[in-house]
Write a protein that holds these residues in place. Structure first.
Motif, PDB file in Angstrom:
ATOM      1  N   ASN A 271       0.858  -1.178   0.000  1.00 49.38           N
ATOM      2  CA  ASN A 271       0.000   0.000   0.000  1.00 49.38           C
ATOM      3  C   ASN A 271       0.894   1.227   0.000  1.00 49.38           C
ATOM      4  OD1 ASN A 271      -2.261   1.574   0.109  1.00 49.38           O
ATOM      5  ND2 ASN A 271      -3.073   0.689   2.003  1.00 49.38           N
ATOM      6  N   SER A 272       0.535   2.220  -0.783  1.00 51.17           N
ATOM      7  CA  SER A 272       1.365   3.414  -0.890  1.00 51.17           C
ATOM      8  C   SER A 272       1.355   4.185   0.425  1.00 51.17           C
ATOM      9  CB  SER A 272       0.870   4.318  -2.014  1.00 51.17           C
ATOM     10  OG  SER A 272      -0.380   4.878  -1.679  1.00 51.17           O
TER      11      SER A 272
ATOM     12  N   SER B 145      -2.880   5.960  -1.367  1.00 50.86           N
ATOM     13  CA  SER B 145      -3.565   5.938  -2.665  1.00 50.86           C
ATOM     14  C   SER B 145      -4.003   4.543  -3.069  1.00 50.86           C
ATOM     15  CB  SER B 145      -2.640   6.516  -3.741  1.00 50.86           C
ATOM     16  OG  SER B 145      -2.271   7.843  -3.439  1.00 50.86           O
TER      17      SER B 145
ATOM     18  N   SER C  66       0.225  -0.865  -5.159  1.00 53.07           N
ATOM     19  CA  SER C  66       0.990  -0.635  -6.374  1.00 53.07           C
ATOM     20  C   SER C  66       2.277  -1.443  -6.327  1.00 53.07           C
ATOM     21  CB  SER C  66       1.324   0.852  -6.534  1.00 53.07           C
ATOM     22  OG  SER C  66       1.830   1.115  -7.840  1.00 53.07           O
TER      23      SER C  66
ATOM     24  N   ARG D 147       8.129   3.168  -8.870  1.00 52.29           N
ATOM     25  CA  ARG D 147       6.784   2.620  -9.045  1.00 52.29           C
ATOM     26  C   ARG D 147       6.600   2.289 -10.517  1.00 52.29           C
ATOM     27  NH1 ARG D 147       1.767   5.556  -9.846  1.00 52.29           N
ATOM     28  NH2 ARG D 147       0.024   4.094  -9.606  1.00 52.29           N
TER      29      ARG D 147
ATOM     30  N   TYR E 239      -3.457   2.618  -9.273  1.00 50.50           N
ATOM     31  CA  TYR E 239      -3.402   2.053  -7.929  1.00 50.50           C
ATOM     32  C   TYR E 239      -4.528   1.038  -7.766  1.00 50.50           C
ATOM     33  CZ  TYR E 239      -0.033   5.542  -6.326  1.00 50.50           C
ATOM     34  OH  TYR E 239       1.087   6.310  -6.159  1.00 50.50           O
TER      35      TYR E 239
ATOM     36  N   THR F 233      -9.202  -2.563  -9.522  1.00 45.76           N
ATOM     37  CA  THR F 233      -9.142  -1.131  -9.794  1.00 45.76           C
ATOM     38  C   THR F 233     -10.539  -0.535  -9.768  1.00 45.76           C
ATOM     39  OG1 THR F 233      -9.224  -1.555 -12.169  1.00 45.76           O
ATOM     40  CG2 THR F 233      -7.055  -1.339 -11.166  1.00 45.76           C
TER      41      THR F 233
END
Length: 570
Positions: free
Chosen positions: A376-377, A381, A384, A403, A408, A437
């Protein structure tokens, strides 16, 4: 791991902790890449190429293999309770041949297939392993084989038929140079002891049970399988829940297994990674070696398949895994350049985060290793994939964290316990992963690739000053090279400035240290050894020795006088 009733997972709550763990400086700073010029570039138009678009339902938990002879990328994953398959002949630009492979559940809920793994024979034959639950409730590893690049899978072979009272999970498949197929999995003879926990947005994790590392092999293309052998300690009440396997070009079997401490009530506590090897086809095993950062541990809430082992062309053994340190989570790389006896450990991402990391890797040329993970970012967000390159020769990262996705994923939807990573000809890497998504409740499989360009230059290390017969050691980038007098060390290094230490077995010479730079061309480095200075005598020692000298002189004079007097006596 098998997940309960459905692969669509609910929402997740993240708890942030304000205290950062203490990380040793030598580990935290290893990400620096001063003096290096390296970058990633996406190879358009491959970003987020859909792999599973022809498979209905949820698609998750992908594994990947690349055949350098044909240039084909193979993908296998959980496809709506079955095992999906697809391939790409154009470096991941498009994927074709999507199908459900034989022997898997074929969508026949509530019968499941899960935990796919993949390995290739030297002649291109594809071996896909997976776990399968039969209608009577028994769970067994299965291996399917394709001899025509995935067009058909005429062999679907059950490795070991278990009983409904036992439990099996997390298979891994590997193929030896002679064509022998090896499968590892965890086996619990008393399935009633197994209990699992669950967090939103994840699959299950073990809380109680008895888990043992099993291995079986087939030397006739799945026609028959050996009786399973136990390679982990504590049978039948062990704590081994995962055991990725590889077979080296000389036939040595190597396993990185995840072993948890167990209470008398069969509860899993903290776990650790261990390396073992067998040079006789699994008949006996080496003593296990701990792999990993000392104060890090595998929490018993690890729901993903944590741990990956792979081999470089120069014989370096690599292991990737994810550890908890304090209240935070970090991805790690360990590598061994002496056959698994000792390991160097590098923290791949040192930003403190409570989020899990699905990390795997693949070995590239010139001692490079490509590391990819999904998390998880930090901005929240969503999920990714990220990638980074480390050089075992230079002992440092060659790139920052990059990245490699243009979207995301929804962190509240499970995308699988694994990802796929392969080196695609030299300095290019392909990564596959599962994510949902937008507002979709179902995960799909995606692929992305990145290219990397860095030059390596011949670097010669020589010594000056040692007499004939001396041995000297050159410590550089977490490795010590031992050479004889008047011999040189030959390396290939990227641009950068490097620190070194040098010692010799000749005690008359001092240790040497310094730095050297590689700047766009071949480099020559001379290590100058100097003699140790003569021992220094302090003032008190000097006075002592003077006093001793005077006393000896007086004693000598006295003795002479006595002898002369004796000579004069009648």
């Amino acid at each position: 791991m098998k997940v309960a009733s459905t692969f669509a997972i609910a929402a997740c709550a993240i708890i942030l902790v304000s205290m950062f763990p203490v990380i040793p400086a030598q580990m935290a700073n290893q990400h620096e890449a001063k003096g290096l010029s390296a970058r990633f570039s996406a190879i358009p138009p491959v970003l987020n190429t859909p792999v599973s678009s022809n498979s209905s339902g949820t698609n998750a938990e992908v594994e990947q293999a690349y055949d350098p002879a044909s240039g084909i990328i193979y993908e296998t994953w959980i496809a709506n309770f079955s095992i999906g398959f697809a391939l790409s002949t154009n470096k991941g630009t498009t994927f074709t041949g999507q199908k459900i492979i034989p022997g898997s559940a074929m969508g026949a809920y509530p019968v499941y297939s899960w935990d796919p793994s993949i390995s290739l024979f030297q002649n291109g034959t594809i071996a896909i392993g997976f776990m399968h639950e039969f209608s009577n409730g028994s769970i067994s590893p299965v291996v399917d084989l394709s001899f025509n690049r995935g067009t058909t899978f005429p062999v679907s072979s059950v490795v070991y038929r278990t009983t409904s009272s036992s439990f099996s999970d997390r298979d891994f498949v590997a193929v030896a140079p002679n064509g022998t197929i090896y499968v590892t999995w965890n086996f619990a003879p008393y399935g009633s002891l197994v209990q699992v926990g669950k967090s939103s947005g994840t699959s299950d994790y073990y809380t109680y049970g008895d888990f043992n590392g099993f291995i079986s092999y087939s030397s006739n293309l799945g026609g028959s399988w050996s009786n399973p052998e136990v390679f982990s300690p504590g049978y039948p009440y062990g704590g081994t829940v995962s055991s990725p396997i590889l077979v080296s070009p000389n036939g040595t079997i190597m396993i990185l297994y995840e072993d948890y401490n167990m209470t008398s009530a069969h509860k899993l506590e903290n776990g650790y990674n261990y390396f073992i090897e067998s040079t006789n086809g699994g008949k006996s095993w080496s003593n296990r070696v701990l792999v990993g950062y000392g104060s890090g541990y595998l929490p018993n809430t690890d729901w993903w398949i944590d741990g990956c082992i792979f081999l470089g062309s120069n014989g370096t053994i690599y292991a990737t895994y994810d550890l908890s340190v304090g209240s935070y989570d970090y991805p790690f790389l360990s590598y061994s350049q002496d056959g698994g006896r000792t390991w160097n450990t590098v923290m791949v991402e040192d930003n403190a985060t409570p989020y899990w990391h699905l990390i795997q890797g693949a070995a590239g040329p010139e001692g490079m290793v490509y590391l990819a993970w999904v998390t998880n970012s930090s901005s929240g967000s969503g999920l990714s994939p990220y990638i980074r390159v480390y050089s075992t020769v230079a002992g440092r990262f060659l790139t920052p964290i990059e990245r490699i996705s243009d979207t995301y994923g929804n962190a509240t939807v499970w995308g699988g316990d694994t990802i796929g990573v392969s080196v695609l000809n030299g300095q290019s890497v392909g990564v596959s992963w599962g994510q949902a998504t937008g507002n979709s409740a179902n995960s799909e499989i995606y692929f992305s690739s990145a290219s990397f360009s860095v030059s390596f230059y011949n670097t010669t290390i020589s010594e000056r000053g040692l007499p004939s017969g001396s041995m000297w050691n050159f410590k550089f980038a977490n490795r010590t090279y031992s050479v004889e007098y008047n011999q040189s060390i030959h390396l290939r290094l990227p641009n950068g400035t490097y620190q070194y230490e040098a010692t010799t077995t000749n005690s008359s010479f001092a240790q040497a240290s310094g730095s050297f730079s590689v700047v766009g061309s071949a480099a020559s480095v001379t290590v100058a050894f100097t003699r140790n200075p003569p021992p220094q005598v302090g003032i008190f020692s000097l006075l002592f020795y003077i006093g001793v000298g005077i006393a000896l002189a007086v004693s000598a004079v006295a003795i002479v006088l006595v002898l002369k007097r004796t000579d004069r006596e009648p």
